[in-house]
Design a protein around this motif. Sequence first.
Motif, PDB file in Angstrom:
ATOM      1  N   ALA A 143      26.341  -1.817  -5.084  1.00 27.50           N
ATOM      2  CA  ALA A 143      26.376  -0.555  -5.805  1.00 27.50           C
ATOM      3  C   ALA A 143      25.445  -0.669  -7.007  1.00 27.50           C
ATOM      4  N   PRO A 144      24.973   0.435  -7.567  1.00 29.17           N
ATOM      5  CA  PRO A 144      24.166   0.353  -8.786  1.00 29.17           C
ATOM      6  C   PRO A 144      24.901  -0.444  -9.868  1.00 29.17           C
ATOM      7  N   GLY A 145      24.207  -1.422 -10.444  1.00 26.33           N
ATOM      8  CA  GLY A 145      24.818  -2.279 -11.455  1.00 26.33           C
ATOM      9  C   GLY A 145      25.646  -3.406 -10.887  1.00 26.33           C
ATOM     10  N   GLY A 146      25.760  -3.489  -9.555  1.00 24.63           N
ATOM     11  CA  GLY A 146      26.566  -4.539  -8.928  1.00 24.63           C
ATOM     12  C   GLY A 146      25.959  -5.918  -9.099  1.00 24.63           C
ATOM     13  N   LEU A 147      26.807  -6.927  -8.926  1.00 24.82           N
ATOM     14  CA  LEU A 147      26.432  -8.326  -9.152  1.00 24.82           C
ATOM     15  C   LEU A 147      26.448  -9.088  -7.843  1.00 24.82           C
ATOM     16  N   VAL A 148      25.413  -9.907  -7.616  1.00 21.19           N
ATOM     17  CA  VAL A 148      25.372 -10.795  -6.464  1.00 21.19           C
ATOM     18  C   VAL A 148      25.262 -12.229  -6.963  1.00 21.19           C
ATOM     19  N   MET A 149      25.979 -13.116  -6.294  1.00 22.91           N
ATOM     20  CA  MET A 149      25.988 -14.527  -6.658  1.00 22.91           C
ATOM     21  C   MET A 149      25.976 -15.342  -5.371  1.00 22.91           C
ATOM     22  N   THR A 150      25.030 -16.253  -5.251  1.00 20.76           N
ATOM     23  CA  THR A 150      24.947 -17.094  -4.065  1.00 20.76           C
ATOM     24  C   THR A 150      24.858 -18.553  -4.483  1.00 20.76           C
ATOM     25  N   HIS A 151      25.498 -19.403  -3.700  1.00 18.49           N
ATOM     26  CA  HIS A 151      25.445 -20.849  -3.930  1.00 18.49           C
ATOM     27  C   HIS A 151      25.044 -21.526  -2.625  1.00 18.49           C
ATOM     28  N   PHE A 152      24.199 -22.533  -2.701  1.00 13.10           N
ATOM     29  CA  PHE A 152      23.868 -23.307  -1.510  1.00 13.10           C
ATOM     30  C   PHE A 152      23.293 -24.659  -1.920  1.00 13.10           C
ATOM     31  N   VAL A 153      23.247 -25.558  -0.963  1.00 12.26           N
ATOM     32  CA  VAL A 153      22.742 -26.909  -1.208  1.00 12.26           C
ATOM     33  C   VAL A 153      21.221 -26.869  -1.246  1.00 12.26           C
ATOM     34  N   GLY A 154      20.638 -27.513  -2.282  1.00 12.36           N
ATOM     35  CA  GLY A 154      19.208 -27.420  -2.517  1.00 12.36           C
ATOM     36  C   GLY A 154      18.405 -28.630  -2.095  1.00 12.36           C
ATOM     37  N   GLY A 155      17.106 -28.552  -2.370  1.00 15.49           N
ATOM     38  CA  GLY A 155      16.121 -29.475  -1.823  1.00 15.49           C
ATOM     39  C   GLY A 155      16.215 -30.912  -2.274  1.00 15.49           C
ATOM     40  N   GLN A 156      16.888 -31.189  -3.392  1.00 11.91           N
ATOM     41  CA  GLN A 156      17.000 -32.571  -3.860  1.00 11.91           C
ATOM     42  C   GLN A 156      18.252 -33.263  -3.315  1.00 11.91           C
ATOM     43  N   SER A 157      18.892 -32.652  -2.346  1.00 14.53           N
ATOM     44  CA  SER A 157      20.141 -33.190  -1.799  1.00 14.53           C
ATOM     45  C   SER A 157      19.897 -34.278  -0.755  1.00 14.53           C
ATOM     46  N   LEU A 158      20.898 -35.141  -0.583  1.00 19.68           N
ATOM     47  CA  LEU A 158      21.004 -36.093   0.519  1.00 19.68           C
ATOM     48  C   LEU A 158      19.857 -37.106   0.619  1.00 19.68           C
ATOM     49  N   PRO A 159      19.431 -37.708  -0.473  1.00 20.65           N
ATOM     50  CA  PRO A 159      18.361 -38.710  -0.368  1.00 20.65           C
ATOM     51  C   PRO A 159      18.763 -39.932   0.445  1.00 20.65           C
ATOM     52  N   ALA A 160      20.016 -40.364   0.358  1.00 23.93           N
ATOM     53  CA  ALA A 160      20.455 -41.537   1.121  1.00 23.93           C
ATOM     54  C   ALA A 160      20.481 -41.240   2.612  1.00 23.93           C
ATOM     55  N   LEU A 161      20.949 -40.059   2.980  1.00 24.99           N
ATOM     56  CA  LEU A 161      20.973 -39.679   4.393  1.00 24.99           C
ATOM     57  C   LEU A 161      19.555 -39.543   4.942  1.00 24.99           C
ATOM     58  N   ARG A 162      18.662 -38.959   4.166  1.00 27.46           N
ATOM     59  CA  ARG A 162      17.278 -38.811   4.613  1.00 27.46           C
ATOM     60  C   ARG A 162      16.641 -40.179   4.853  1.00 27.46           C
ATOM     61  N   ALA A 163      16.878 -41.098   3.933  1.00 32.06           N
ATOM     62  CA  ALA A 163      16.314 -42.437   4.092  1.00 32.06           C
ATOM     63  C   ALA A 163      16.874 -43.118   5.336  1.00 32.06           C
TER      64      ALA A 163
END
Length: 254
Positions: free
Chosen positions: A122-142
Motif C-alpha cells: 500500500a502507499p507508505g507500506g514497509l517491506v523487509m527482507t532477510h537472506f543469507v549473503g555472499g560472505q557466508s559459508l567459507p568453511a563449506l566452500r573450502a
Amino acid sequence: MNAPAIPMIFSAHRRTLRLTRARHRSAGSDAARFIAEDMIEDTLERLAFLRHEPARALVLGDSTGTLVASLREQGAAVEEPAALDLEAPHPSGGYELIVVFGLLDAVNDLPGALIHLRNALAPGGLVMTHFVGGQSLPALRAAMFAAEPDRPAARIHPLVDPRAAPGLLQRAGWKDPVVDTHTLTVRYASLDRLVADLRDQGLGNALAKPAAPLGKTALARARAAFAARADADGKTAETFEIITLTGRRSLAGT
C-alpha cells in the motif's frame, strides 16, 4: 529491442521444496532454527523501533510461524501463502507490511522480485527482507573445493554481495532504502551436522541443474578438509552473513 534473457540459475520448484522441508523439520524439537530466530528477532525489533503496526501483512518464508503469530496477536490480518512466485506480479496488493525470510537468495530475477514486492505494498507500506549473503559459508566452500579439486561442480548458490544491494533497491524504486548486514558464527563438530542444519533451515540446494551427489572418496576429502579447519576442541567455525533490506513504497503509490 528485446530485453536480455534472464539466466535460469535457480528452480522455483526446488525453492518451494526446501521451504516445505524446513517447515516440516521445524516441528522437531532438535531442528536447527538459529537463522530463522535471528531474522524474526531482528524484524520485531525494527517494527517496534519504527512503531509500524500494520493492519494487513504478507509474510513469506517464516518456517517457524513465530512472526505470523506475533503479528496476529497485535491485531494484524496476516497472509502466509505456502508458495508464491516472487518473480511474477503478486496476485493481490495493498499490504502495509511485507516480510520475506530467506527466499530472495534463490531467485533468478532479483531486481524484478524487488519491484513486485514494492508494487504489492500500500502507499507508505514497509517491506523487509532477510537472506543469507555472499560472505557466508567459507568453511563449506573450502570443503567442496577440496572434495573435487580438479573439476569442482556447482554445489553452493551464488549469493548476493551486499555492496550491490543499494543499487538494486534504487532500481526497484524502493523509498528510504536501507541495507544492513551482520554475521553469525556457529561451531560444528562435523561437516555432516552443518549440512543438516542448512537443510533444517531451508538453505539447501535450489539450483536448476544440481550436481550429482559426492562420491565416497570426494565426500571423505570434504570431511577431512572441514575437520582440518577445526580449533583445538575439534570444532570448526562457520560464518553466516545475514543481509537485511528495508524500504517503503512512496505515499503517492509510485
